[in-house]
Scaffold this motif. Sequence first.
Motif, PDB file in Angstrom:
ATOM      1  N   ASN A  88       0.809  -1.220   0.000  1.00  0.00           N
ATOM      2  CA  ASN A  88       0.000   0.000   0.000  1.00  0.00           C
ATOM      3  C   ASN A  88       0.844   1.274   0.000  1.00  0.00           C
ATOM      4  O   ASN A  88       0.387   2.336   0.377  1.00  0.00           O
ATOM      5  CB  ASN A  88      -1.013   0.009   1.149  1.00  0.00           C
ATOM      6  CG  ASN A  88      -0.379   0.215   2.496  1.00  0.00           C
ATOM      7  OD1 ASN A  88       0.822  -0.011   2.659  1.00  0.00           O
ATOM      8  ND2 ASN A  88      -1.169   0.613   3.458  1.00  0.00           N
ATOM      9  N   LEU A  90       2.645   4.082  -2.394  1.00  0.00           N
ATOM     10  CA  LEU A  90       2.338   4.641  -3.705  1.00  0.00           C
ATOM     11  C   LEU A  90       3.573   4.666  -4.605  1.00  0.00           C
ATOM     12  O   LEU A  90       4.634   5.155  -4.203  1.00  0.00           O
ATOM     13  CB  LEU A  90       1.797   6.063  -3.562  1.00  0.00           C
ATOM     14  CG  LEU A  90       0.476   6.218  -2.818  1.00  0.00           C
ATOM     15  CD1 LEU A  90       0.177   7.700  -2.570  1.00  0.00           C
ATOM     16  CD2 LEU A  90      -0.656   5.561  -3.592  1.00  0.00           C
ATOM     17  N   ASP A  93       2.420   5.222 -11.939  1.00  0.00           N
ATOM     18  CA  ASP A  93       2.038   4.545 -13.177  1.00  0.00           C
ATOM     19  C   ASP A  93       2.584   5.359 -14.361  1.00  0.00           C
ATOM     20  O   ASP A  93       2.447   6.586 -14.388  1.00  0.00           O
ATOM     21  CB  ASP A  93       0.508   4.466 -13.229  1.00  0.00           C
ATOM     22  CG  ASP A  93      -0.004   3.728 -14.426  1.00  0.00           C
ATOM     23  OD1 ASP A  93       0.035   4.309 -15.539  1.00  0.00           O
ATOM     24  OD2 ASP A  93      -0.459   2.587 -14.269  1.00  0.00           O
ATOM     25  N   THR A  96      -0.781   6.634 -16.795  1.00  0.00           N
ATOM     26  CA  THR A  96      -1.695   7.650 -16.254  1.00  0.00           C
ATOM     27  C   THR A  96      -0.957   8.792 -15.554  1.00  0.00           C
ATOM     28  O   THR A  96      -1.555   9.812 -15.263  1.00  0.00           O
ATOM     29  CB  THR A  96      -2.662   7.023 -15.234  1.00  0.00           C
ATOM     30  OG1 THR A  96      -1.918   6.585 -14.086  1.00  0.00           O
ATOM     31  CG2 THR A  96      -3.448   5.873 -15.843  1.00  0.00           C
ATOM     32  N   GLN A  98      -0.271   8.884 -12.608  1.00  0.00           N
ATOM     33  CA  GLN A  98      -0.798   8.946 -11.246  1.00  0.00           C
ATOM     34  C   GLN A  98      -0.119   7.914 -10.355  1.00  0.00           C
ATOM     35  O   GLN A  98       0.324   6.868 -10.821  1.00  0.00           O
ATOM     36  CB  GLN A  98      -2.308   8.682 -11.261  1.00  0.00           C
ATOM     37  CG  GLN A  98      -3.104   9.702 -12.053  1.00  0.00           C
ATOM     38  CD  GLN A  98      -2.982  11.095 -11.504  1.00  0.00           C
ATOM     39  OE1 GLN A  98      -3.156  11.322 -10.307  1.00  0.00           O
ATOM     40  NE2 GLN A  98      -2.660  12.047 -12.368  1.00  0.00           N
ATOM     41  N   ARG A 100      -0.251   4.992  -7.624  1.00  0.00           N
ATOM     42  CA  ARG A 100      -1.184   3.944  -7.217  1.00  0.00           C
ATOM     43  C   ARG A 100      -0.497   3.072  -6.177  1.00  0.00           C
ATOM     44  O   ARG A 100       0.729   3.000  -6.107  1.00  0.00           O
ATOM     45  CB  ARG A 100      -1.563   3.056  -8.412  1.00  0.00           C
ATOM     46  CG  ARG A 100      -2.377   3.757  -9.436  1.00  0.00           C
ATOM     47  CD  ARG A 100      -2.789   2.916 -10.633  1.00  0.00           C
ATOM     48  NE  ARG A 100      -2.667   1.478 -10.549  1.00  0.00           N
ATOM     49  CZ  ARG A 100      -2.443   0.703 -11.603  1.00  0.00           C
ATOM     50  NH1 ARG A 100      -2.319   1.221 -12.809  1.00  0.00           N
ATOM     51  NH2 ARG A 100      -2.357  -0.602 -11.467  1.00  0.00           N
ATOM     52  N   HIS A 104      -1.690  -2.776  -6.309  1.00  0.00           N
ATOM     53  CA  HIS A 104      -2.717  -2.710  -7.346  1.00  0.00           C
ATOM     54  C   HIS A 104      -2.149  -2.882  -8.745  1.00  0.00           C
ATOM     55  O   HIS A 104      -2.897  -2.866  -9.722  1.00  0.00           O
ATOM     56  CB  HIS A 104      -3.479  -1.390  -7.263  1.00  0.00           C
ATOM     57  CG  HIS A 104      -4.343  -1.300  -6.040  1.00  0.00           C
ATOM     58  ND1 HIS A 104      -5.158  -0.219  -5.800  1.00  0.00           N
ATOM     59  CD2 HIS A 104      -4.532  -2.132  -4.984  1.00  0.00           C
ATOM     60  CE1 HIS A 104      -5.804  -0.394  -4.660  1.00  0.00           C
ATOM     61  NE2 HIS A 104      -5.425  -1.553  -4.152  1.00  0.00           N
ATOM     62  N   PHE A 105      -0.822  -2.984  -8.861  1.00  0.00           N
ATOM     63  CA  PHE A 105      -0.194  -3.194 -10.167  1.00  0.00           C
ATOM     64  C   PHE A 105      -0.161  -4.685 -10.489  1.00  0.00           C
ATOM     65  O   PHE A 105      -0.114  -5.524  -9.600  1.00  0.00           O
ATOM     66  CB  PHE A 105       1.225  -2.623 -10.180  1.00  0.00           C
ATOM     67  CG  PHE A 105       1.274  -1.124 -10.264  1.00  0.00           C
ATOM     68  CD1 PHE A 105       1.238  -0.472 -11.495  1.00  0.00           C
ATOM     69  CD2 PHE A 105       1.341  -0.353  -9.114  1.00  0.00           C
ATOM     70  CE1 PHE A 105       1.280   0.911 -11.568  1.00  0.00           C
ATOM     71  CE2 PHE A 105       1.383   1.034  -9.178  1.00  0.00           C
ATOM     72  CZ  PHE A 105       1.349   1.664 -10.410  1.00  0.00           C
ATOM     73  N   ASP A 109       1.559  -4.087 -16.493  1.00  0.00           N
ATOM     74  CA  ASP A 109       1.432  -2.655 -16.204  1.00  0.00           C
ATOM     75  C   ASP A 109       2.804  -2.010 -16.328  1.00  0.00           C
ATOM     76  O   ASP A 109       3.834  -2.681 -16.264  1.00  0.00           O
ATOM     77  CB  ASP A 109       0.885  -2.431 -14.797  1.00  0.00           C
ATOM     78  CG  ASP A 109      -0.581  -2.813 -14.658  1.00  0.00           C
ATOM     79  OD1 ASP A 109      -1.275  -2.966 -15.686  1.00  0.00           O
ATOM     80  OD2 ASP A 109      -1.041  -2.966 -13.506  1.00  0.00           O
ATOM     81  N   SER A 159      -4.676   6.932  -0.949  1.00  0.00           N
ATOM     82  CA  SER A 159      -4.563   6.608  -2.369  1.00  0.00           C
ATOM     83  C   SER A 159      -4.285   7.813  -3.270  1.00  0.00           C
ATOM     84  O   SER A 159      -4.014   7.650  -4.445  1.00  0.00           O
ATOM     85  CB  SER A 159      -5.831   5.897  -2.855  1.00  0.00           C
ATOM     86  OG  SER A 159      -6.941   6.749  -2.725  1.00  0.00           O
ATOM     87  N   ASN A 160      -4.325   9.019  -2.726  1.00  0.00           N
ATOM     88  CA  ASN A 160      -4.110  10.236  -3.510  1.00  0.00           C
ATOM     89  C   ASN A 160      -2.789  10.881  -3.085  1.00  0.00           C
ATOM     90  O   ASN A 160      -2.694  11.467  -2.004  1.00  0.00           O
ATOM     91  CB  ASN A 160      -5.295  11.187  -3.305  1.00  0.00           C
ATOM     92  CG  ASN A 160      -5.216  12.419  -4.164  1.00  0.00           C
ATOM     93  OD1 ASN A 160      -4.163  13.032  -4.308  1.00  0.00           O
ATOM     94  ND2 ASN A 160      -6.347  12.790  -4.745  1.00  0.00           N
ATOM     95  N   HIS A 161      -1.765  10.789  -3.949  1.00  0.00           N
ATOM     96  CA  HIS A 161      -0.444  11.346  -3.633  1.00  0.00           C
ATOM     97  C   HIS A 161      -0.521  12.851  -3.366  1.00  0.00           C
ATOM     98  O   HIS A 161       0.076  13.345  -2.405  1.00  0.00           O
ATOM     99  CB  HIS A 161       0.549  11.066  -4.765  1.00  0.00           C
ATOM    100  CG  HIS A 161       1.820  11.838  -4.648  1.00  0.00           C
ATOM    101  ND1 HIS A 161       2.839  11.448  -3.808  1.00  0.00           N
ATOM    102  CD2 HIS A 161       2.225  12.989  -5.231  1.00  0.00           C
ATOM    103  CE1 HIS A 161       3.831  12.327  -3.893  1.00  0.00           C
ATOM    104  NE2 HIS A 161       3.479  13.264  -4.751  1.00  0.00           N
TER     105      HIS A 161
END
Length: 194
Positions: A88, A90, A93, A96, A98, A100, A104-105, A109, A159-161
């Motif tokens: 978890n 970050l 990507d 995108t 962004q 993540r 989640h990768f 990817d 989840s938001n850097h």
Amino acid sequence: MKYTCDTKIPTTTTQCFPGSSRIALKDGTFKRLADINIGDEVLVNKNNLYEPVIAFIHAKHQGLFDYLEIKVHSTQFNSSSTIFVSSNHLIFDFDTKQARFAGHFHIGDRLQLIHNGEIIAGEIINIKLTKQQGFYAPLTKSGTIVVDGILASNYASVSNHDLAHQIMGIYRLWISLVRASKWNERIPWMLKIM
């Protein structure tokens, strides 16, 4: 804001990157993350931008901890890299742009791999769970750091850097007023409150 780093296997301790992770220094050399000190200027993004490590959100030298081992390969320059990271935490990507959660990768990817000061696509070719020595969560002014050639955030659990970086502005101000320690095993009380 609750700051934790974990993997898919439950642990009793939080971690982000192991001590063996390689960090590029301004003088062109590399250091293991376990050997990085507050004030060391480290690569934080493309264009060869370096910033000092201003604190460690938490760190522990001893003990084995679970990490994702993510191997990436760039066909553009025929180069590979492997990052060890909590699921978890970050990382960025390529497609995108962004950040993540690492967990989640998937294989196929693409991550942001730094090569000669440029961001290139590093396609994930393997992911597995492994154990590594220690845990470290460095903090820089920009909120980013290049770990083993891969662009990573300083943050986890949120989840938001960009949001995490804004909130951490209060903590960065606070540590500019008081000295930060490298060897805090626990998340500082101020971050727990935020």
